[in-house]
Design a protein around this motif. Structure first.
Motif, PDB file in Angstrom:
ATOM      1  N   GLU A  76       0.849  -1.178   0.000  1.00  0.00           N
ATOM      2  CA  GLU A  76       0.000   0.000   0.000  1.00  0.00           C
ATOM      3  C   GLU A  76       0.895   1.242   0.000  1.00  0.00           C
ATOM      4  O   GLU A  76       1.865   1.326   0.751  1.00  0.00           O
ATOM      5  N   PHE A  77       0.613   2.187  -0.868  1.00  0.00           N
ATOM      6  CA  PHE A  77       1.394   3.423  -0.872  1.00  0.00           C
ATOM      7  C   PHE A  77       0.498   4.567  -1.308  1.00  0.00           C
ATOM      8  O   PHE A  77      -0.496   4.373  -1.992  1.00  0.00           O
ATOM      9  N   GLY A  78       0.812   5.754  -0.864  1.00  0.00           N
ATOM     10  CA  GLY A  78       0.037   6.928  -1.216  1.00  0.00           C
ATOM     11  C   GLY A  78       0.834   7.876  -2.079  1.00  0.00           C
ATOM     12  O   GLY A  78       2.035   7.714  -2.270  1.00  0.00           O
ATOM     13  N   ASN A  79       0.162   8.861  -2.606  1.00  0.00           N
ATOM     14  CA  ASN A  79       0.837   9.889  -3.383  1.00  0.00           C
ATOM     15  C   ASN A  79       1.284  11.002  -2.453  1.00  0.00           C
ATOM     16  O   ASN A  79       0.792  11.157  -1.335  1.00  0.00           O
ATOM     17  N   GLN A  80       2.198  11.824  -2.932  1.00  0.00           N
ATOM     18  CA  GLN A  80       2.804  12.873  -2.119  1.00  0.00           C
ATOM     19  C   GLN A  80       1.759  13.818  -1.517  1.00  0.00           C
ATOM     20  O   GLN A  80       1.883  14.219  -0.374  1.00  0.00           O
ATOM     21  N   ASN A  81       0.705  14.138  -2.248  1.00  0.00           N
ATOM     22  CA  ASN A  81      -0.278  15.110  -1.766  1.00  0.00           C
ATOM     23  C   ASN A  81      -1.533  14.471  -1.164  1.00  0.00           C
ATOM     24  O   ASN A  81      -2.534  15.132  -0.957  1.00  0.00           O
ATOM     25  N   ASP A  82      -1.486  13.186  -0.820  1.00  0.00           N
ATOM     26  CA  ASP A  82      -2.658  12.504  -0.307  1.00  0.00           C
ATOM     27  C   ASP A  82      -2.915  12.790   1.166  1.00  0.00           C
ATOM     28  O   ASP A  82      -4.007  12.514   1.675  1.00  0.00           O
ATOM     29  N   ALA A  83      -1.953  13.301   1.901  1.00  0.00           N
ATOM     30  CA  ALA A  83      -2.089  13.466   3.356  1.00  0.00           C
ATOM     31  C   ALA A  83      -3.285  14.341   3.726  1.00  0.00           C
ATOM     32  O   ALA A  83      -3.933  14.109   4.733  1.00  0.00           O
ATOM     33  N   GLY A  84      -3.616  15.322   2.914  1.00  0.00           N
ATOM     34  CA  GLY A  84      -4.709  16.226   3.246  1.00  0.00           C
ATOM     35  C   GLY A  84      -6.077  15.739   2.782  1.00  0.00           C
ATOM     36  O   GLY A  84      -7.092  16.380   3.079  1.00  0.00           O
ATOM     37  N   LEU A  85      -6.149  14.635   2.107  1.00  0.00           N
ATOM     38  CA  LEU A  85      -7.434  14.122   1.624  1.00  0.00           C
ATOM     39  C   LEU A  85      -8.251  13.517   2.747  1.00  0.00           C
ATOM     40  O   LEU A  85      -7.723  12.864   3.639  1.00  0.00           O
TER      41      LEU A  85
END
Length: 87
Positions: A76-85
């Motif tokens: 599982e991995f997220g994108n750089q700007n996903d933290a604020g979603l």
């Protein structure tokens, strides 16, 4: 295969023919209950119906999951700007 003569029979308000079992077996339709029919250049063409798109995928996925073959390849991995979603 040589041409064979079949009798066109009345079936209610329609007409029909009986296809010989060896002919159905020859083209792989011996167990079929449906065929796809087209008319091409004055000839009636009967074919096996096309399989629906993604036919059998659900069963294949269930089998894969049952044997443990459905784990994530990359994790599982997220994108750089996903933290604020917010989901």
């Amino acid at each position: 295969m040589q041409a064979i003569t079949l009798t066109i029979r009345a079936i209610g308000n329609s007409k029909g023919i009986v296809l010989p079992k060896p002919v159905l077996a020859l083209v792989g339709l011996e167990g079929a209950s449906n065929v796809a029919m087209t008319v091409e250049r004055g000839a009636i063409i009967l074919r096996k119906p096309a399989e629906p798109a993604r036919a059998g995928w659900a069963e294949a996925a269930q089998s894969l999951a049952a044997h443990g073959g459905d784990e994530l390849v990359m994790g599982e991995f997220g994108n750089q700007n996903d933290a604020g979603l917010v989901w």
